[in-house]
Design a protein around this motif. Structure first.
Motif, short mmCIF file in Angstrom:
data_model
loop_
_atom_site.label_atom_id
_atom_site.label_comp_id
_atom_site.label_asym_id
_atom_site.label_seq_id
_atom_site.Cartn_x
_atom_site.Cartn_y
_atom_site.Cartn_z
N LYS A 1 32.91 14.05 -36.72
CA LYS A 1 32.34 15.35 -36.41
C LYS A 1 30.82 15.23 -36.42
N CYS A 2 30.16 15.88 -35.46
CA CYS A 2 28.70 15.82 -35.38
C CYS A 2 28.10 16.87 -36.30
N PRO A 3 27.21 16.47 -37.25
CA PRO A 3 26.62 17.46 -38.15
C PRO A 3 25.57 18.35 -37.47
N ARG A 4 25.19 17.99 -36.23
CA ARG A 4 24.19 18.82 -35.51
C ARG A 4 24.87 19.94 -34.71
N CYS A 5 25.94 19.59 -33.96
CA CYS A 5 26.58 20.62 -33.11
C CYS A 5 27.99 20.96 -33.58
N HIS A 6 28.46 20.30 -34.67
CA HIS A 6 29.76 20.58 -35.28
C HIS A 6 30.94 20.33 -34.35
N ARG B 1 24.49 8.46 -32.30
CA ARG B 1 24.15 9.49 -31.31
C ARG B 1 25.42 10.24 -30.94
N CYS B 2 25.28 11.57 -30.93
CA CYS B 2 26.43 12.40 -30.58
C CYS B 2 26.55 12.46 -29.05
N PRO B 3 27.74 12.18 -28.49
CA PRO B 3 27.88 12.19 -27.03
C PRO B 3 27.86 13.60 -26.43
N VAL B 4 28.00 14.62 -27.28
CA VAL B 4 28.02 16.00 -26.77
C VAL B 4 26.61 16.59 -26.73
N CYS B 5 25.92 16.63 -27.90
CA CYS B 5 24.60 17.26 -27.93
C CYS B 5 23.47 16.24 -27.77
N GLU B 6 23.82 14.94 -27.75
CA GLU B 6 22.85 13.84 -27.54
C GLU B 6 21.89 13.66 -28.71
ZN LIG Z 1 26.45 16.88 -31.54
#
Ligand SMILES: [Zn+2]
Length: 220
Positions: A20-25, A52-57
């Motif tokens: 899970k991305c802690p920036r965009c959840h 690096r998150c592939p969704v929010c970069e």
């Molecule tokens: Zn993210």
């Protein structure tokens, strides 16, 4: 998912990737960009991995405790910390906006491992919820309710026995969080306080829904 990555000091470490991305959840499989490991002052092997998150970069990093063999034993924490605010129903937000705010501040403290402060925060949130609900049901007693001690307020102005019981026990546990000596050291007080507060919220929502239903009269 576990995967082996090579750190900048050329050791292979086998780590559990965050899901899970802690920036965009968002649930993700992140790409690792950089890994570094070192031994801390207590000789524990610690690794940091930047993803690096592939969704929010956006980038985030995860800290691991690594065994001598190079496996990650524990994911210590993510930077930034994942904060997901509790979204209360419109009825609760309208009844007690301060409760919603303070509850989420306590929750933030808990997520940052500031457990001593979190317990006291939940205590304050509970007091606002109970007093706002009591005032709503007894508008002419507003001033007395505001000044009252919470235990007395529960006894005098909360009619629903289930809410009364939950609130009273939650206060006992909350007081444990605020005092020097613990009476309920065998109970995971902060978790239990949250369970009780959520149950109180559910019962208050039910009471409000029942009142709403009673107001509706049959047409024709
Ligand atoms: Zn993210």
């Amino acid at each position: 998912m576990r995967k082996t990555v090579t750190t900048k000091n050329n050791s292979g470490i086998d780590i559990e990737f965050p899901n899970k991305c802690p920036r965009c959840h968002t649930g993700i499989l992140p790409t690792e960009l950089f890994a570094f490991d070192y031994k801390d002052s207590k000789n524990a092997r610690i690794a940091y991995v930047v993803f690096r998150c592939p969704v929010c970069e956006k980038l985030f990093s995860t800290e691991y405790l690594i065994s001598e063999r190079g496996d990650s034993l524990v994911t210590l924490r993510n930077y930034p910390t994942m904060h997901v605010a509790e979204d209360f129903s419109e009825e609760i937000k309208k009844l007690s906006p301060k409760f919603c705010q303070i509850y989420n501040e306590a929750n933030f403290a808990e997520n940052e491992n500031l457990n001593e402060i979190a317990g006291m925060g939940y205590r304050k949130a509970l007091e606002f919820l109970i007093k706002d609900f009591a005032t709503r049901n007894n508008p002419d007693k507003k001033s007395a309710i505001e000044k009252s001690w919470i235990v007395q307020c529960i006894k005098d102005y909360i009619d629903d026995k289930r809410i009364q019981n939950l609130a009273e026990k939650a206060v006992w546990l909350c007081n444990d969080e605020a005092h020097f000596l613990r009476e309920y050291g065998d109970i995971d007080t902060v978790s239990k306080i949250k369970v009780f507060i959520k149950a109180i919220v559910n019962f208050i929502e039910s009471c409000l829904a029942v009142e709403e239903a009673e107001k509706i009269e049959k047409r024709k």
